[in-house]
Design a protein around this motif. Sequence first.
Motif, PDB file in Angstrom:
ATOM      1  N   TRP A 200       0.772  -1.208   0.024  1.00  0.00           N
ATOM      2  CA  TRP A 200      -0.009  -0.090  -0.064  1.00  0.00           C
ATOM      3  C   TRP A 200       0.835   1.301   0.021  1.00  0.00           C
ATOM      4  O   TRP A 200       1.634   1.354   0.877  1.00  0.00           O
ATOM      5  CB  TRP A 200      -0.793   0.118   1.251  1.00  0.00           C
ATOM      6  CG  TRP A 200      -1.801  -1.186   1.247  1.00  0.00           C
ATOM      7  CD1 TRP A 200      -1.583  -2.561   1.998  1.00  0.00           C
ATOM      8  CD2 TRP A 200      -2.774  -1.285   0.325  1.00  0.00           C
ATOM      9  NE1 TRP A 200      -2.525  -3.300   1.885  1.00  0.00           N
ATOM     10  CE2 TRP A 200      -3.377  -2.657   0.875  1.00  0.00           C
ATOM     11  CE3 TRP A 200      -3.740  -0.749  -0.520  1.00  0.00           C
ATOM     12  CZ2 TRP A 200      -4.732  -3.118   0.147  1.00  0.00           C
ATOM     13  CZ3 TRP A 200      -4.888  -0.981  -1.087  1.00  0.00           C
ATOM     14  CH2 TRP A 200      -5.309  -2.598  -0.590  1.00  0.00           C
ATOM     15  N   ASP A 307      -0.298   0.427  -9.667  1.00  0.00           N
ATOM     16  CA  ASP A 307      -1.422   0.844  -9.853  1.00  0.00           C
ATOM     17  C   ASP A 307      -2.047   2.152  -9.350  1.00  0.00           C
ATOM     18  O   ASP A 307      -2.151   2.464  -8.171  1.00  0.00           O
ATOM     19  CB  ASP A 307      -2.689  -0.304  -9.176  1.00  0.00           C
ATOM     20  CG  ASP A 307      -3.730  -0.129  -9.858  1.00  0.00           C
ATOM     21  OD1 ASP A 307      -4.355   0.870 -10.298  1.00  0.00           O
ATOM     22  OD2 ASP A 307      -4.969  -1.123  -9.435  1.00  0.00           O
ATOM     23  N   GLY A 309      -4.757   3.415  -9.379  1.00  0.00           N
ATOM     24  CA  GLY A 309      -6.378   3.313  -9.012  1.00  0.00           C
ATOM     25  C   GLY A 309      -7.142   3.812  -9.448  1.00  0.00           C
ATOM     26  O   GLY A 309      -8.479   4.142  -9.011  1.00  0.00           O
ATOM     27  N   ARG A 329     -12.612   6.340  -9.621  1.00  0.00           N
ATOM     28  CA  ARG A 329     -11.666   5.244  -9.000  1.00  0.00           C
ATOM     29  C   ARG A 329     -12.123   3.757  -9.767  1.00  0.00           C
ATOM     30  O   ARG A 329     -13.357   3.372  -9.710  1.00  0.00           O
ATOM     31  CB  ARG A 329     -12.261   5.295  -7.365  1.00  0.00           C
ATOM     32  CG  ARG A 329     -11.902   6.543  -6.625  1.00  0.00           C
ATOM     33  CD  ARG A 329     -10.330   6.816  -6.632  1.00  0.00           C
ATOM     34  NE  ARG A 329      -9.587   5.601  -6.061  1.00  0.00           N
ATOM     35  CZ  ARG A 329      -9.491   5.571  -4.642  1.00  0.00           C
ATOM     36  NH1 ARG A 329      -9.887   6.348  -3.979  1.00  0.00           N
ATOM     37  NH2 ARG A 329      -8.787   4.639  -4.215  1.00  0.00           N
ATOM     38  N   ARG A 332     -12.909  -2.710  -7.565  1.00  0.00           N
ATOM     39  CA  ARG A 332     -11.838  -3.926  -6.767  1.00  0.00           C
ATOM     40  C   ARG A 332     -11.540  -5.053  -7.714  1.00  0.00           C
ATOM     41  O   ARG A 332     -10.487  -5.473  -7.697  1.00  0.00           O
ATOM     42  CB  ARG A 332     -12.466  -4.436  -5.578  1.00  0.00           C
ATOM     43  CG  ARG A 332     -12.833  -3.417  -4.396  1.00  0.00           C
ATOM     44  CD  ARG A 332     -13.183  -4.140  -3.166  1.00  0.00           C
ATOM     45  NE  ARG A 332     -14.314  -4.816  -2.937  1.00  0.00           N
ATOM     46  CZ  ARG A 332     -15.345  -4.327  -2.822  1.00  0.00           C
ATOM     47  NH1 ARG A 332     -15.832  -3.040  -2.640  1.00  0.00           N
ATOM     48  NH2 ARG A 332     -16.502  -5.435  -2.872  1.00  0.00           N
ATOM     49  N   GLY A 335      -8.944  -3.669  -9.976  1.00  0.00           N
ATOM     50  CA  GLY A 335      -7.478  -3.827  -8.972  1.00  0.00           C
ATOM     51  C   GLY A 335      -7.122  -5.228  -9.080  1.00  0.00           C
ATOM     52  O   GLY A 335      -5.993  -5.634  -9.091  1.00  0.00           O
ATOM     53  N   ARG A 352      -0.034  -0.171  -4.798  1.00  0.00           N
ATOM     54  CA  ARG A 352      -1.236   0.509  -4.748  1.00  0.00           C
ATOM     55  C   ARG A 352      -1.341   1.666  -4.249  1.00  0.00           C
ATOM     56  O   ARG A 352      -0.976   1.955  -3.088  1.00  0.00           O
ATOM     57  CB  ARG A 352      -2.519  -0.387  -4.234  1.00  0.00           C
ATOM     58  CG  ARG A 352      -2.810  -1.555  -5.055  1.00  0.00           C
ATOM     59  CD  ARG A 352      -3.716  -2.686  -4.301  1.00  0.00           C
ATOM     60  NE  ARG A 352      -4.539  -3.511  -5.254  1.00  0.00           N
ATOM     61  CZ  ARG A 352      -5.161  -4.643  -4.957  1.00  0.00           C
ATOM     62  NH1 ARG A 352      -5.344  -4.795  -3.759  1.00  0.00           N
ATOM     63  NH2 ARG A 352      -5.545  -5.593  -5.827  1.00  0.00           N
ATOM     64  N   TRP A 354      -3.066   3.806  -3.141  1.00  0.00           N
ATOM     65  CA  TRP A 354      -3.962   4.476  -2.106  1.00  0.00           C
ATOM     66  C   TRP A 354      -3.956   3.757  -0.949  1.00  0.00           C
ATOM     67  O   TRP A 354      -3.398   2.750  -0.806  1.00  0.00           O
ATOM     68  CB  TRP A 354      -5.359   4.188  -2.649  1.00  0.00           C
ATOM     69  CG  TRP A 354      -5.818   2.746  -3.012  1.00  0.00           C
ATOM     70  CD1 TRP A 354      -6.634   2.135  -2.414  1.00  0.00           C
ATOM     71  CD2 TRP A 354      -5.537   2.105  -4.245  1.00  0.00           C
ATOM     72  NE1 TRP A 354      -6.834   0.762  -2.753  1.00  0.00           N
ATOM     73  CE2 TRP A 354      -6.310   1.010  -4.243  1.00  0.00           C
ATOM     74  CE3 TRP A 354      -4.960   2.203  -5.379  1.00  0.00           C
ATOM     75  CZ2 TRP A 354      -6.299  -0.135  -5.031  1.00  0.00           C
ATOM     76  CZ3 TRP A 354      -4.824   1.397  -6.483  1.00  0.00           C
ATOM     77  CH2 TRP A 354      -5.631   0.199  -6.412  1.00  0.00           C
ATOM     78  N   ASP A 359      -9.596   0.761   0.294  1.00  0.00           N
ATOM     79  CA  ASP A 359     -10.047  -0.409  -0.521  1.00  0.00           C
ATOM     80  C   ASP A 359     -11.397  -0.992  -0.462  1.00  0.00           C
ATOM     81  O   ASP A 359     -12.028  -1.125  -1.434  1.00  0.00           O
ATOM     82  CB  ASP A 359      -8.987  -1.406  -0.529  1.00  0.00           C
ATOM     83  CG  ASP A 359      -8.849  -2.411  -1.594  1.00  0.00           C
ATOM     84  OD1 ASP A 359      -8.519  -1.920  -2.706  1.00  0.00           O
ATOM     85  OD2 ASP A 359      -9.147  -3.505  -1.574  1.00  0.00           O
ATOM     86  N   LEU A 362     -14.318   0.687  -2.098  1.00  0.00           N
ATOM     87  CA  LEU A 362     -14.568   1.093  -3.661  1.00  0.00           C
ATOM     88  C   LEU A 362     -15.519   0.185  -4.072  1.00  0.00           C
ATOM     89  O   LEU A 362     -16.103  -0.817  -3.426  1.00  0.00           O
ATOM     90  CB  LEU A 362     -12.939   0.452  -4.374  1.00  0.00           C
ATOM     91  CG  LEU A 362     -11.739   1.399  -4.154  1.00  0.00           C
ATOM     92  CD1 LEU A 362     -10.446   0.709  -4.651  1.00  0.00           C
ATOM     93  CD2 LEU A 362     -11.987   2.854  -4.408  1.00  0.00           C
TER      94      LEU A 362
END
Length: 913
Positions: A200, A307, A309, A329, A332, A335, A352, A354, A359, A362
């Motif tokens: 993260w 990513d 995001g 955004r 998931r 992602g 990621r 963010w 998460d 999303l």
Amino acid sequence: MIRTAALDALPVREAVPALVAALDGHGTAVLCAPPGTGKTTLVPLVLAGLVGGGPRRRVVVAEPRRIAARAAARRMAWLLGEQVGGAVGFTVRGERVAGPDTVVEVVTTGVLLQRLQRDQELTGVDVVVLDECHERHLDADTVAAFLLDVRETLRPELRLVAASATTDSAGWAHVLGQGGLGGAPVVEAAGVSYPVETVWAPPARPVRPPHGMRVDPAQLAHVAAVVRRALAERDGDVLCFLPGVGEIARVAGQLGGVDAEVLQIHGRAPAAVQDAVLSVARHRRVILSTAVAESSLTVPGVRVVVDSGLAREPRVDHARGLGALATVRASRAAGRQRAGRAGREAPGVVYRCWAEAEDGRLAAFPSPEIRIADLAQFALQAACWGDPDAAGLALLDPPPAGAMAAAREVLVAVGAVSPAGAVTARGHRMARLGLHPRLARALLDGSAALGARRAAELVALLSEEPPREYGDDLAGAWRQARAGGDAYAARWRTEARRLERAVSPAGRTAETGAGAAAGTAPRTPLGRGTAAGDQPPDPRASNAGEAASPASAALEETTPGRNPVLSASPAFEARGPGRSPGSGAAPDDAAAGLIAALAFPERVAKARGEGAFLMANGTAAELGDGSRLRSAPWLAVAVADRPPHSASARVRLGAVIDEDTARTAAAHLLTAGEEVRWEDGDLVARAAERLGAIELAVRPLRTPDPALVRAALLDGLRAEGLGLLRWSPDALTLRARLGFLHRTLGGAWPDVADDRTLLERADDWLEPELSRARRRADLGRIDAGQALNRLLPWATGEAVRLDELAPERLEVPSGSRIRVDYSAEHGQPVLAVKLQELFGLAETPRVAGVPVLVHLLSPAGRPAAVTADLASFWQGGYRAVRAELRGRYPKHPWPEDPATAEPTRHTNARLRR
């Protein structure tokens, strides 16, 4: 030679027997297989009998993107030890590599959609695999619905597989099962064993969330920093996901000096770059990609994913006729797809950009395109299929009613469908062009004025928005594309040639002959129409540019099959002997303007200041600083979007036009007649000619239509209130009395509490004075009290009891007649009277059975006490008032027993006399 070892290494092989059994038993199946398992490559080869020893079948694999279609075909051919074009081929818009021995053909969903319109039985095809269903592109949903219709009515033996890594398996099982008990079988394959670590990496400081197309530069700088961090911390190539081409370019600019080759991949990237990305590299790479690399592609060497995001989705403002690709955004599901790219060949890691806490908030899946996109092209496809309302199609999500209504307006206006929704001959021809109906209208009608070649070139520019560096002038972009040697110019020339062939008489004859030879006549069991060609690039799939140009407002009424006469405009009159509009003699600016105006007539715009315009749809538009279009008197806006919190649209691409061209292209918006309205506090009456919201000519009206005058005066009363009438004190009192009786007794007593209620009954009480009025001053002469008397319940006889039930004045013991105040909206009527005038009155006065609220006043007329129970006041409260006031007003009587005292309006001196 078949590469057996590579085939055996694909994990999906364990699920293949169950998939084959499901198809043998049900004819449809849902295949859920994580990225890298081989669902896109091994499964079609097995179903075709090219590996595994099964019966030989012809398989069509539908991919949402051209780059994925090419890559999948090349991978399958490599697994067979062949070149593309043999047993495995592909067809995408403008390119076909297949031959007579092709058994597995990979196509885009747009290609398959048009094949179904041309040949509803899909002759010779045994199995269709719809890959990457989770992306929920509109073409893919439509293709699935059409195929299920074919299975139900024409070819029950046709097999259908919906394949995806992260899909709504239950939803697709229900749809493919056509509502049957339990739906279609769901086959799941085990994923690749390579683990993907999640890191993260949120920004250190808050960044602004995306708005419209805008992405905070701080967010892009952070993504670039994370890429640098990943290069330092991990081995292998880095694949970075960004929402669009512009963001890719900006991040690439911030990666200067990194010890890696930086590549950019997106729908517009040249084929050579796409091939380079999908090939094994000798040096370390950073690959900046849009969503094209989310699915179906294995990018060799990638061990790290970064990513951002973020993703792009279409948005349509039907009221303004504007659309754009909005930055949102990523879901998931997206992602998971992106992270899976890092674990295709070995253990990997995803960074990621963010926080982990975000998460869970999303969306689970991306928004289905059918819910958010312009549906004009879908509606035309449905009409050609024989189901104009799409009510009989097996869709995972039904199309929104409002979007379908807007689409129907467009199709009726361009002559593609009848008002009842039936496709016309013109509509069939539009569908064969493989264009949005707006662009099809521009191509067909523009060819009559400019010739097929020039019209095709301009429409090709609009079908895939030119790069930003081409500028905002459509004519200038046209010249740059003709002279350009970049990848966009190459694609543009290919598309322009395709459109020229499609619209030319020779091309239409060849197409008709080929269709007849192939047996593509309409199929009577379904009662469907015919169409051919390919779809325009999907803006979400290709990230083509940063603004879309969707249709959302009605175009002109055009007789089906008949092109409007365009040569009346001076801009297209012959410039010399023997020249005609169809000869292509118009200058570039005028030609570009005509095509843009024909495609987007509700966006023709008139200047109202330097760089500022008003479009026919009523939306303000602005040009950027430095644009050569800023001084144009008229503009045809081809591409525009509206930034968040902005009242004006931003012109991305437009062309200079003259008023005659605007009138010709947007003839359906022309209106002329009397305009009488309330404006700036008074009545304005004039004769006006308008092109939508654009005022063309105006003159004052001396004798306007009385009905229009009356309606405008009512608008003024609604806007400014009934205070425009003459309200005397007696009129205000009457309104208050009636309001009290309505609250207290109801029944026949009218509700006069607010202006809106009274205006709804204007015919009952404001006539005939209102019909005689001609201006604001006339309203001020209307006696509101006299008019209100008309609302009294005369028919029931109750009106004569007005003074009995709600008297204007009450007589008190002193003999005075005191006015009652009924103005308190929800309270009791008020009687304000000097205390000495009520001596001897034991009971509180009542009106309509309601006790009044007595305001007892001092000799000076100031409130001394308030009571609704005089008897109690005389017994208790009076003593305190007497003690406080008799010293201050010694000349007035203050008896110890007010119940027996003489009421008076006078002082003690007057009483002694």
